[in-house]
Motif scaffolding. Structure first.
Motif, PDB file in Angstrom:
ATOM      1  N   THR A 228       0.813  -1.214   0.000  1.00 59.60           N
ATOM      2  CA  THR A 228       0.000   0.000   0.000  1.00 59.60           C
ATOM      3  C   THR A 228       0.848   1.266   0.000  1.00 59.60           C
ATOM      4  OG1 THR A 228      -1.856  -1.095   1.107  1.00 59.60           O
ATOM      5  CG2 THR A 228      -1.735   1.302   1.286  1.00 59.60           C
ATOM      6  N   SER A 229       1.854   1.340   0.869  1.00 61.41           N
ATOM      7  CA  SER A 229       2.639   2.571   0.977  1.00 61.41           C
ATOM      8  C   SER A 229       3.383   2.873  -0.322  1.00 61.41           C
ATOM      9  CB  SER A 229       3.622   2.495   2.152  1.00 61.41           C
ATOM     10  OG  SER A 229       4.569   1.466   1.962  1.00 61.41           O
ATOM     11  N   GLN A 230       3.861   1.837  -1.011  1.00 65.67           N
ATOM     12  CA  GLN A 230       4.546   2.050  -2.292  1.00 65.67           C
ATOM     13  C   GLN A 230       3.557   2.518  -3.361  1.00 65.67           C
ATOM     14  OE1 GLN A 230       6.165  -1.869  -2.831  1.00 65.67           O
ATOM     15  NE2 GLN A 230       7.767  -1.584  -1.299  1.00 65.67           N
ATOM     16  N   ALA A 231       2.388   1.867  -3.413  1.00 70.47           N
ATOM     17  CA  ALA A 231       1.386   2.236  -4.417  1.00 70.47           C
ATOM     18  C   ALA A 231       0.860   3.646  -4.181  1.00 70.47           C
ATOM     19  CB  ALA A 231       0.239   1.227  -4.385  1.00 70.47           C
ATOM     20  N   GLU A 232       0.580   3.992  -2.933  1.00 71.78           N
ATOM     21  CA  GLU A 232       0.075   5.329  -2.620  1.00 71.78           C
ATOM     22  C   GLU A 232       1.091   6.406  -2.992  1.00 71.78           C
ATOM     23  OE1 GLU A 232      -3.000   4.600   1.114  1.00 71.78           O
ATOM     24  OE2 GLU A 232      -0.969   5.337   1.510  1.00 71.78           O
ATOM     25  N   ASN A 233       2.353   6.139  -2.689  1.00 74.26           N
ATOM     26  CA  ASN A 233       3.368   7.148  -2.980  1.00 74.26           C
ATOM     27  C   ASN A 233       3.496   7.384  -4.483  1.00 74.26           C
ATOM     28  OD1 ASN A 233       5.541   8.838  -1.671  1.00 74.26           O
ATOM     29  ND2 ASN A 233       6.761   7.741  -3.175  1.00 74.26           N
ATOM     30  N   LEU A 234       3.532   6.327  -5.269  1.00 72.33           N
ATOM     31  CA  LEU A 234       3.607   6.478  -6.723  1.00 72.33           C
ATOM     32  C   LEU A 234       2.371   7.191  -7.261  1.00 72.33           C
ATOM     33  CD1 LEU A 234       5.069   2.976  -7.672  1.00 72.33           C
ATOM     34  CD2 LEU A 234       6.197   5.185  -8.057  1.00 72.33           C
ATOM     35  N   ALA A 235       1.191   6.844  -6.740  1.00 71.25           N
ATOM     36  CA  ALA A 235      -0.041   7.484  -7.193  1.00 71.25           C
ATOM     37  C   ALA A 235      -0.025   8.977  -6.886  1.00 71.25           C
ATOM     38  CB  ALA A 235      -1.247   6.825  -6.535  1.00 71.25           C
ATOM     39  N   SER A 236       0.523   9.348  -5.744  1.00 67.09           N
ATOM     40  CA  SER A 236       0.566  10.768  -5.375  1.00 67.09           C
ATOM     41  C   SER A 236       1.496  11.569  -6.274  1.00 67.09           C
ATOM     42  CB  SER A 236       1.001  10.912  -3.907  1.00 67.09           C
ATOM     43  OG  SER A 236       2.389  10.701  -3.739  1.00 67.09           O
ATOM     44  N   HIS A 237       2.366  10.875  -7.005  1.00 66.62           N
ATOM     45  CA  HIS A 237       3.280  11.536  -7.948  1.00 66.62           C
ATOM     46  C   HIS A 237       2.812  11.379  -9.396  1.00 66.62           C
ATOM     47  CE1 HIS A 237       6.612  12.736  -5.268  1.00 66.62           C
ATOM     48  NE2 HIS A 237       6.243  11.690  -4.539  1.00 66.62           N
ATOM     49  N   GLY A 238       1.592  10.897  -9.593  1.00 67.75           N
ATOM     50  CA  GLY A 238       1.047  10.876 -10.941  1.00 67.75           C
ATOM     51  C   GLY A 238       1.144   9.555 -11.666  1.00 67.75           C
ATOM     52  N   TYR A 239       0.919   8.450 -10.969  1.00 69.41           N
ATOM     53  CA  TYR A 239       0.894   7.129 -11.596  1.00 69.41           C
ATOM     54  C   TYR A 239      -0.391   6.393 -11.204  1.00 69.41           C
ATOM     55  CZ  TYR A 239       5.856   7.651 -12.700  1.00 69.41           C
ATOM     56  OH  TYR A 239       7.056   8.098 -13.200  1.00 69.41           O
ATOM     57  N   ILE A 240      -0.854   5.546 -12.098  1.00 70.21           N
ATOM     58  CA  ILE A 240      -1.924   4.601 -11.778  1.00 70.21           C
ATOM     59  C   ILE A 240      -1.238   3.271 -11.461  1.00 70.21           C
ATOM     60  CG2 ILE A 240      -3.899   3.313 -12.681  1.00 70.21           C
ATOM     61  CD1 ILE A 240      -4.471   5.756 -14.477  1.00 70.21           C
ATOM     62  N   VAL A 241      -1.418   2.783 -10.235  1.00 68.95           N
ATOM     63  CA  VAL A 241      -0.702   1.592  -9.773  1.00 68.95           C
ATOM     64  C   VAL A 241      -1.708   0.490  -9.476  1.00 68.95           C
ATOM     65  CG1 VAL A 241       0.957   0.672  -8.124  1.00 68.95           C
ATOM     66  CG2 VAL A 241       1.022   3.110  -8.740  1.00 68.95           C
ATOM     67  N   ALA A 242      -1.568  -0.632 -10.150  1.00 70.92           N
ATOM     68  CA  ALA A 242      -2.474  -1.768  -9.978  1.00 70.92           C
ATOM     69  C   ALA A 242      -1.714  -2.932  -9.354  1.00 70.92           C
ATOM     70  CB  ALA A 242      -3.051  -2.185 -11.326  1.00 70.92           C
ATOM     71  N   VAL A 243      -2.082  -3.300  -8.110  1.00 70.44           N
ATOM     72  CA  VAL A 243      -1.414  -4.402  -7.414  1.00 70.44           C
ATOM     73  C   VAL A 243      -2.295  -5.647  -7.511  1.00 70.44           C
ATOM     74  CG1 VAL A 243      -0.291  -5.154  -5.307  1.00 70.44           C
ATOM     75  CG2 VAL A 243      -0.410  -2.709  -5.834  1.00 70.44           C
ATOM     76  N   ILE A 244      -1.722  -6.708  -8.034  1.00 73.78           N
ATOM     77  CA  ILE A 244      -2.464  -7.937  -8.333  1.00 73.78           C
ATOM     78  C   ILE A 244      -2.364  -8.917  -7.167  1.00 73.78           C
ATOM     79  CG2 ILE A 244      -2.661  -9.894  -9.919  1.00 73.78           C
ATOM     80  CD1 ILE A 244      -1.126  -8.113 -11.984  1.00 73.78           C
ATOM     81  N   ASP A 245      -3.506  -9.361  -6.651  1.00 73.80           N
ATOM     82  CA  ASP A 245      -3.517 -10.503  -5.744  1.00 73.80           C
ATOM     83  C   ASP A 245      -3.499 -11.765  -6.607  1.00 73.80           C
ATOM     84  OD1 ASP A 245      -3.355  -9.790  -3.120  1.00 73.80           O
ATOM     85  OD2 ASP A 245      -5.483  -9.958  -2.675  1.00 73.80           O
ATOM     86  N   HIS A 246      -2.350 -12.412  -6.684  1.00 76.52           N
ATOM     87  CA  HIS A 246      -2.239 -13.628  -7.491  1.00 76.52           C
ATOM     88  C   HIS A 246      -2.931 -14.770  -6.740  1.00 76.52           C
ATOM     89  CE1 HIS A 246       0.478 -11.919 -10.501  1.00 76.52           C
ATOM     90  NE2 HIS A 246       1.060 -11.279  -9.497  1.00 76.52           N
ATOM     91  N   THR A 247      -4.103 -15.139  -7.179  1.00 74.84           N
ATOM     92  CA  THR A 247      -4.960 -16.091  -6.482  1.00 74.84           C
ATOM     93  C   THR A 247      -4.235 -17.400  -6.171  1.00 74.84           C
ATOM     94  OG1 THR A 247      -6.761 -15.151  -7.767  1.00 74.84           O
ATOM     95  CG2 THR A 247      -7.246 -17.141  -6.529  1.00 74.84           C
ATOM     96  N   TYR A 248      -4.403 -17.848  -4.933  1.00 77.91           N
ATOM     97  CA  TYR A 248      -3.798 -19.057  -4.385  1.00 77.91           C
ATOM     98  C   TYR A 248      -2.301 -18.912  -4.138  1.00 77.91           C
ATOM     99  CZ  TYR A 248      -8.230 -21.416  -5.218  1.00 77.91           C
ATOM    100  OH  TYR A 248      -9.558 -21.763  -5.206  1.00 77.91           O
TER     101      TYR A 248
END
Length: 501
Positions: A228-248
């Motif tokens: 979360t902290s990595q994704a939020e930081n990148l988003a705050s600088h102008g990126y769309i960040v999609a983190v995948i829950d790889h099922t199982y």
């Protein structure tokens, strides 16, 4: 501690101190008033902040002291004799031990604050459920029989309203997380009170017409919320960040129908396997993870066109796509970068898979490693061989290590090719494997036990986020890139591994 928790704790400390007042009448009145206030704090805390197991002693103490104070007043009025000396001596001792235990429990499992994003933009988040009609689920069951993914997106947002979203997607997965660490199911329940810095499904920021897309991959037995902290930081600088829950491959993932999947990919691996079998199993798992990324990228093309409804329609810059991941998710980031749509990637402390299936990738990849991974890499660069004593301490065989060494040489060759294309290989001093996730914020005891490194979690997070942002800015926005040039005095912990001989 949260604010009302602090008030509740100090009211309990005051109650302990009041037990030593020699004047019985003053002590009785003070205890009644203070215990009454403490009980009010308890009720407010439960209603506003919520219950957590780490404070169970405070709950019992505040309740019992209020009841006993009331009873003592009634007994005194009726002329009942005071309690004997032994209970009066033992009670303060018991209370002091309980308060010390409460402090220890809070220290070990705090309701912490995630680091605030450093960018100027607000952050929004949305969760998608994707079903791949072309792939069968091979690691477990699904409603459709097809491969299903939960993907959480963080993106630049207009000013949000209301509360931030919780750090964790759902409290139901926390017992599975505790189980994965070999702990009782209630251990991590306090995490449901940790907040993120993102607003749910708010409008995309109008600061830019579109934003580069970054796909992210958690490691083996991990979860999307641990980045979360990595994704939020990148988003705050102008990126769309999609983190995948790889099922199982996560410790737990909840789907919209309420189904929870757990980690079954661990069944692929066994201490009884030889090295070749383990490698083949890892390659098999890796192929599924890479296909997940490619499929997710296909879905974002549909989101961009509006075929999948989302406020992200028309706002995804598909001409500038990056990928990152941790552990086997880092290897996934590397392997997925063979897709021509992906420009650059970051591997956070992950050994590569599929080394025998393709030629080396010639794209900029940043390999950011822990100190332990660097030490193994340095042995390879220095052509040093393990002694028999070292192998015995490791619990490994020379045959296994020799075969692994051949693959690591191939991996080193892959790194050289990415460096030649503009990538870098570095490590962070005193950082260990889980410092590349939000795990290091969950408990300081992890640092003491060596689960995370000696580096402070806030410092490790700041370094990792700074280098990730600099790298993606360089290749997805064609700016910055200063940190990729070599050592920087602001980050003495970061060591560049050169040359890769």
């Amino acid at each position: 501690m949260r604010f009302i928790e602090i008030l509740l704790f100090f009211s309990s400390v005051c109650l302990l101190a009041l037990l030593f007042i020699p004047n019985q009448r003053i002590r009785r009145t003070a205890l009644l008033l203070t215990s009454g206030v403490g009980f009010i704090f308890l009720v407010i805390h439960l209603l506003v902040e919520g219950y957590r197991i780490q404070l169970v002693f405070l709950y019992g103490f505040a309740t019992l002291m209020f009841m006993f104070s009331l009873i003592k007043v009634v007994r005194t009025q009726k002329g009942v004799r005071p309690v004997s000396r032994i209970p009066r001596v033992l009670a303060p001792l018991f209370i002091a031990i309980g308060l010390i235990a409460t402090v220890c429990f809070h220290y070990v499992f705090p309701v912490f604050d995630l680091p605030a994003p450093t960018g100027k933009l607000k952050v929004g988040t949305q969760v998608f459920h994707f079903v791949d009609p072309h792939r069968e689920e091979t690691f477990g069951k699904s409603e459709t029989g097809k491969r299903e993914l939960m993907v959480q997106v963080w993106y630049p947002a207009e000013a949000g309203t209301g509360k931030y979203t919780p750090f964790i997607p759902t409290p139901r997965i926390l017992s599975y997380m505790a189980e994965s660490y070999g702990l009782p199911g209630f251990t991590f329940q306090h995490l449901k009170y940790v907040s993120s810095h993102a607003y749910l499904a708010t409008e995309v920021s109008s600061a830019q017409a579109s934003y580069p897309l970054i796909l992210a991959n958690p490691g083996f037995g991990s979860s999307r919320f641990l980045h979360t902290s990595q994704a939020e930081n990148l988003a705050s600088h102008g990126y769309i960040v999609a983190v995948i829950d790889h099922t199982y491959n996560t410790f737990a993932t909840e789907f919209p129908d309420g189904q929870i999947t757990t980690n079954t990919t661990s069944d692929l691996f066994s201490p009884e396997h030889d090295y070749r079998t383990e490698r083949e199993q890892r390659d098999e798992l890796g192929k599924v993870l890479t296909d997940d990324v490619v499929f997710a990228l296909d879905q974002f093309e549909l989101i961009q066109s509006g075929k999948i409804p989302s406020q992200l329609k028309g706002r995804v810059d598909l001409g500038h796509i990056g990928v990152f991941g941790h552990s086997i998710g880092g290897a996934t980031a590397y392997d997925a970068s063979y897709d021509p749509r992906i420009t650059a990637g970051i591997d956070l402390d992950g050994g590569l898979y599929g080394l025998h299936d393709k030629e080396g990738l010639r794209k900029p990849i940043l390999f950011m490693n822990s100190e332990s991974v660097y030490e193994k890499l340095k042995m390879l660069i220095d052509h040093r061989v393990y002694t028999d004593a070292e192998l015995e301490r490791m619990g490994n065989t020379r045959e296994w290590v020799d075969q692994e060494r051949k693959d690591k040489k191939l991996e080193l060759d892959r790194m050289r090719k990415t460096v030649a294309a503009g990538g870098q290989v570095l490590y962070i001093d005193n950082a260990e494997h889980l410092n590349f996730t939000d795990v290091h914020f969950i408990s300081p005891i992890f640092k003491i036990l060596g689960i995370t490194g000696k580096i402070a979690p806030e410092r490790a997070n700041f370094i990792i986020n700074s280098y990730m942002l600099d790298f993606f800015d360089m290749y997805l926005k064609e700016k910055s890139g200063n940190l990729m040039n070599g050592p920087d005095s602001r980050f003495p912990e970061v060591k560049f591994i050169t040359p890769l001989l």
